[in-house]
Design a protein around this motif. Structure first.
Motif, PDB file in Angstrom:
ATOM      1  N   LEU A  76       0.686  -1.249   0.023  1.00 26.98           N
ATOM      2  CA  LEU A  76      -0.035  -0.202  -0.049  1.00 26.98           C
ATOM      3  C   LEU A  76       0.938   1.200   0.067  1.00 26.98           C
ATOM      4  O   LEU A  76       1.644   1.627   0.808  1.00 26.98           O
ATOM      5  CB  LEU A  76      -0.820  -0.043   1.049  1.00 26.98           C
ATOM      6  N   ARG A  77       0.875   1.949  -1.061  1.00 25.13           N
ATOM      7  CA  ARG A  77       1.585   3.228  -1.216  1.00 25.13           C
ATOM      8  C   ARG A  77       0.972   4.326  -0.488  1.00 25.13           C
ATOM      9  O   ARG A  77      -0.149   4.441  -0.302  1.00 25.13           O
ATOM     10  CB  ARG A  77       1.841   3.468  -2.796  1.00 25.13           C
ATOM     11  N   ASN A  86       1.501   6.443  -8.601  1.00 23.36           N
ATOM     12  CA  ASN A  86       0.385   5.580  -8.125  1.00 23.36           C
ATOM     13  C   ASN A  86       0.102   5.769  -6.603  1.00 23.36           C
ATOM     14  O   ASN A  86      -0.017   4.908  -5.934  1.00 23.36           O
ATOM     15  CB  ASN A  86       0.349   4.166  -8.647  1.00 23.36           C
ATOM     16  N   PRO A  87      -0.032   7.270  -6.075  1.00 21.08           N
ATOM     17  CA  PRO A  87      -0.143   7.288  -4.543  1.00 21.08           C
ATOM     18  C   PRO A  87      -1.577   6.485  -4.387  1.00 21.08           C
ATOM     19  O   PRO A  87      -2.532   6.559  -4.797  1.00 21.08           O
ATOM     20  CB  PRO A  87      -0.273   8.793  -4.554  1.00 21.08           C
ATOM     21  N   VAL A 170      -9.875 -10.841  -4.410  1.00 24.89           N
ATOM     22  CA  VAL A 170     -10.148  -9.690  -3.736  1.00 24.89           C
ATOM     23  C   VAL A 170      -9.905  -8.261  -4.301  1.00 24.89           C
ATOM     24  O   VAL A 170     -10.146  -7.184  -4.091  1.00 24.89           O
ATOM     25  CB  VAL A 170      -9.358  -9.629  -2.273  1.00 24.89           C
ATOM     26  N   MET A 171      -9.037  -8.300  -5.474  1.00 23.32           N
ATOM     27  CA  MET A 171      -8.693  -7.207  -6.082  1.00 23.32           C
ATOM     28  C   MET A 171      -9.739  -6.386  -6.501  1.00 23.32           C
ATOM     29  O   MET A 171      -9.448  -5.018  -6.408  1.00 23.32           O
ATOM     30  CB  MET A 171      -7.932  -7.637  -7.330  1.00 23.32           C
ATOM     31  N   PRO A 172     -10.818  -6.721  -6.991  1.00 23.06           N
ATOM     32  CA  PRO A 172     -11.900  -5.740  -7.419  1.00 23.06           C
ATOM     33  C   PRO A 172     -12.186  -4.938  -6.221  1.00 23.06           C
ATOM     34  O   PRO A 172     -13.048  -3.756  -6.498  1.00 23.06           O
ATOM     35  CB  PRO A 172     -13.139  -6.591  -7.974  1.00 23.06           C
ATOM     36  N   CYS A 177      -3.185  -0.531  -8.183  1.00 24.17           N
ATOM     37  CA  CYS A 177      -2.336   0.283  -9.229  1.00 24.17           C
ATOM     38  C   CYS A 177      -2.788  -0.702 -10.453  1.00 24.17           C
ATOM     39  O   CYS A 177      -2.477  -1.676 -10.537  1.00 24.17           O
ATOM     40  CB  CYS A 177      -0.794   0.252  -9.000  1.00 24.17           C
ATOM     41  N   GLU A 178      -2.973   0.311 -11.529  1.00 20.71           N
ATOM     42  CA  GLU A 178      -3.459  -0.526 -12.706  1.00 20.71           C
ATOM     43  C   GLU A 178      -2.578  -1.716 -13.114  1.00 20.71           C
ATOM     44  O   GLU A 178      -3.195  -2.622 -13.776  1.00 20.71           O
ATOM     45  CB  GLU A 178      -3.818   0.618 -13.684  1.00 20.71           C
ATOM     46  N   TRP A 179      -1.167  -1.112 -13.348  1.00 22.85           N
ATOM     47  CA  TRP A 179      -0.558  -2.159 -14.003  1.00 22.85           C
ATOM     48  C   TRP A 179      -0.125  -3.409 -13.050  1.00 22.85           C
ATOM     49  O   TRP A 179       0.224  -4.533 -13.599  1.00 22.85           O
ATOM     50  CB  TRP A 179       1.003  -1.336 -14.451  1.00 22.85           C
TER      51      TRP A 179
END
Length: 210
Positions: A76-77, A86-87, A170-172, A177-179
């Motif tokens: 987590l950025r 991608n903050p 769980v990602m959805p 971060c898109e990439w």
């Protein structure tokens, strides 16, 4: 490098089936296979010819770390920082090279500096096109694949908010971060492709020798 030997059974991008976990499809990422990403400049693929270079300029590295339960270690950025990519998103741990470093040296150093992680068997997985913070400079992120089974909460993180294990489904529900999401979807597709190939082999008829 033989890509079929990668952790998690990763295959080349053009052999992969759609991901099995039901996440919404994303636009096709600018991803190359690990073979295209080799630092030894192998024979140029069609993708490389289209981009006009056999040795892309690498502006960053990242590590896709998977545990034995099939979960991914996400980072987590920091939020509200204009000076970082991608903050406020969940991404992969990694960073930019220092002068004179190879991509392998960079990711090894970044993993240790950010979380005191030592992953001895990292292998190239995919190479992503990247645009730097100035919005103009083009480069590439070299993503490595490895396996680690430790407790994320015990790592001494020096940048960002936290590290945590997540399964792909769980990602959805995360601000991804898109990439990084694209990389995980590719890995999931590779796993499904490998499983499908194994299933076909199991169903193949046994030919009786005369």
């Amino acid at each position: 490098m033989d890509e079929t030997a990668l952790p998690g059974g990763a295959l080349s991008a053009d052999e992969c089936a759609p991901p099995a976990h039901g996440a919404p499809a994303l636009p096709a990422p600018a991803i190359r296979s690990a073979r295209d990403a080799s630092t030894t400049a192998p024979a140029r693929s069609g993708t490389e010819r289209a981009m006009g270079t056999a040795q892309p300029f690498r502006t960053g590295t990242a590590a896709l770390l998977v545990n034995d339960e099939g979960q991914y270690l996400l980072h987590l950025r920091d939020a509200n920082k204009r000076e970082i990519h991608n903050p406020g998103t969940w991404s992969l741990i990694g960073g930019a090279p220092e002068p004179g470093e190879t991509p392998q040296e960079t990711i090894t150093r970044e993993l240790w500096e950010k979380a005191e992680l030592e992953i001895p068997d990292l292998v190239p997985f995919v190479l992503l096109e990247d645009t730097c913070l100035d919005g103009d400079t083009k480069g590439h992120i070299q993503v490595y694949l490895g396996r680690w089974n430790g407790e994320a909460a015990t790592l001494p993180l020096t940048e960002g908010i936290m590290l945590h294990w997540f399964s792909a489904d769980v990602m959805p529900r995360l601000t991804m971060c898109e990439w990084a999401e694209e990389v995980i979807l590719k890995h999931q597709a590779d796993l499904q492709c490998t499983a499908n190939s194994a299933s076909k082999d199991d169903r193949a008829p046994v030919v009786q020798q005369p």
